[in-house]
Design a protein around this motif. Sequence first.
Motif, PDB file in Angstrom:
ATOM      1  N   UNK A   2       0.811  -1.139   0.038  1.00 50.88           N
ATOM      2  CA  UNK A   2      -0.081   0.098   0.037  1.00 50.88           C
ATOM      3  C   UNK A   2       0.832   1.273   0.138  1.00 50.88           C
ATOM      4  N   UNK A  22      -8.752   1.016   3.623  1.00 51.50           N
ATOM      5  CA  UNK A  22      -8.578   1.432   1.874  1.00 51.50           C
ATOM      6  C   UNK A  22      -8.441   0.491   1.045  1.00 51.50           C
ATOM      7  N   UNK A  23      -7.363  -0.655   1.360  1.00 54.32           N
ATOM      8  CA  UNK A  23      -7.185  -1.698   0.441  1.00 54.32           C
ATOM      9  C   UNK A  23      -8.364  -2.372  -0.232  1.00 54.32           C
ATOM     10  N   UNK A  24      -9.481  -2.502   0.765  1.00 56.09           N
ATOM     11  CA  UNK A  24     -10.581  -3.144   0.428  1.00 56.09           C
ATOM     12  C   UNK A  24     -11.563  -2.174  -0.444  1.00 56.09           C
ATOM     13  N   UNK A  25     -10.893  -0.974  -0.674  1.00 53.27           N
ATOM     14  CA  UNK A  25     -11.698  -0.004  -1.583  1.00 53.27           C
ATOM     15  C   UNK A  25     -12.890   0.799  -0.676  1.00 53.27           C
ATOM     16  N   UNK A  26     -12.622   1.097   0.778  1.00 54.72           N
ATOM     17  CA  UNK A  26     -13.387   1.769   1.265  1.00 54.72           C
ATOM     18  C   UNK A  26     -12.716   3.038   1.794  1.00 54.72           C
ATOM     19  N   UNK A  41      -0.413  -1.250  -4.605  1.00 55.00           N
ATOM     20  CA  UNK A  41      -2.058  -0.627  -4.739  1.00 55.00           C
ATOM     21  C   UNK A  41      -1.597   1.155  -4.092  1.00 55.00           C
ATOM     22  N   UNK A  72      -2.327   4.535  -2.464  1.00 50.09           N
ATOM     23  CA  UNK A  72      -3.219   5.371  -1.552  1.00 50.09           C
ATOM     24  C   UNK A  72      -3.871   6.568  -2.272  1.00 50.09           C
TER      25      UNK A  72
END
Lengths: 529, 159
Positions: free
Chosen positions: A221, A279-283, A262, A264
């Motif tokens: 990340x 955040x990694x999960x797309x939230x 990925x 940020x």
Amino acid sequence: MTKVFIPQDMVAVACGADELAAQVQQQANESGVEITLVRNGSRGLLWLEPLVEVEQGDQRVSLGQVDADDVSSLIRAIADGDLSQHPKFLGDIEQHDYFKCQQRLTFKRAGLADPVCLESYRANGGYAGLTRALAMSPQEIVDEVKESGLRGRGGAAFPTGIKWQTVLDTAGEQKYITCNADEGDSGTFADRLLMEADPYQLIEGMTIAGVAVGATEGFIYLRSEYPLAHRLLDIAIERAQNQGWLGKDIQGSGHDFQLEVRLGAGAYICGEETSMLESLEGKRGMVRSKPPLPAIEGFLASPTVVNNVLTLAAVTTVLAEGAEHYQNFGMGRSRGTMPMQLAGNIKHGGLVELAFGMSLRELVDNIGGGTASGRPVRAIQVGGPLGAYLPESQWDTPLDYESFAAIQAMLGHGGVVVFDDSVDMSLQARFAMEFCAEESCGKCTPCRIGSVRGVEVIDRIRSGTERANNLSLLHDLCDTMEYGSLCAMGGMTPFPVRSAVSHFPEDFGAENLAAGEQQVKSSAEEVTH
Amino acid sequence: MSEDTKQLQQVEAIVQQMHGRKGALLPILHAIKDALGCVPPAAVPIIAKGLNLSRAEVHGVISFYHDFKTEPGGENLVQLCRAEACQAMGARELETHVESSLGIGIGETTADGKISLEPVYCLGNCACSPSVAINQKVYARVDAARFDELIAELGRAAS
């Protein structure tokens, strides 16, 4: 054959390395001087950037702060085969005082070669750690990391081996290795420097972690402010994959590990591990309550290792050289080396990797050369925006986790920001609150509201409105944030604020000072009792 | 075909291509931002449908992160570092100069649409502060004179 090294590191480029490299190549061509230009990573002596190195035969010498005016004399000196008379000549950079006083384990390869050249990486000891790990059982790898005493270099200093053990022991169909490369603390750049100078080391460290805990997928990340690191990591991952160091059946071991970067999106809070996972999960990067620990329910509710860049990088040394070798550096419960970063108002800013134990004063004065402005040092902030401001009376504190904790400070990620005597500490305290207000994820009230109120209270103190009362209110507020916040963002913003108030009271208004301090003390006592 | 329709087709294509990845929303938003310069509000329902999320969820993610804007910024993006290491080297004074020389505040765009000025909290150039990034390229040790020089270069490059 002459090799000329000009770093592609972001700082070198910010100091003009790209233009310099183009000029060197062009003038060499025009003068018929044959050179091979290598865009290496930085050696970490950042105030000397662009630091040019020239390799002729078995000699490699350096020149510091090279600019456009130096190019023609540099090309002449290369043609003559003698650089020692050049005004910017520094000699062998590894013999430089700044370099010699360091114990470089993680940064031993930084700046030696083209960062994405896998052959250079291997020729300089790369992949020795993974090779050894592939011949060990998962438990043996975890034991080795435990024994090394390695603790998380991201800031929280949690023992890495224990975290890995939890992930190893937790059953799960799919486990993950995630690398926190969201290096948002001001004054820190060691992660960036490593990823831009030696990206394979991070890839190797993550692969070792994967083999150790049984994870086959990994994510780095990375903060979006580091585009060069992104580009280099992507290239390095692809090459490692092509050479069988990533992907299926790594080097015929039967182990699989795939890795992806990925990005940020400019949120400081995503450097907090649970926020990073969201955040990694797309939230939205909202902090999670713990438990459950990410080691048990992390990315997509699966067992997940979350480690900082430097932690994962250090693992390669632990495996390659053995736990005992790594253990032998450091003091007390802080084992190994810590990459410290000298920043702010400092003459010789850069990366200084040291065994734990040197005093802050030695680091700043002897290695860092004091302030860039030439004025006296007044305050040093260690550990990023959530770290305390230290006055001169605390500069003899040894750089290790426990010594810093004992003075209500923290080593954090190793950032050291120096301020000279022109600093207004009430403005710094105000900024700490302002930054928290700007970057809070908003989930818990003490952080979300407390930081906004903190700015207002400090403004009243600064303008002289009921100073004593407002100082006391500020301390109440700091207590609420410290004890009531969900994560370190709200929980540690009081560190810089309190340290500024208690060590530099003169900046918070001289009159009513005694009364203010009295109330400060009594409110602190109430909490301890 | 109108410009808007073309943009939405691009969004559609990006979502189609990336929706199967784990945690796909951020990579999708980055790809849209890279292609269009921002994430336009009309993209939200397309993304939501592609990822089986509500529009509110997608909007919530876009508004959480500083990087994702719903409108395109100025032609050039100037970012001033406001964090501690740069403060120690005069970033506050530089900010005052920048605002008066560009005639805009932080977070604003010049009337001619040439320059957007944004804050950034650390570019990782803390040993050679103060730092400014112009269109993602970082410059070290920027004082008022150097800043004006960089802006003048930007003007020359454009003409």
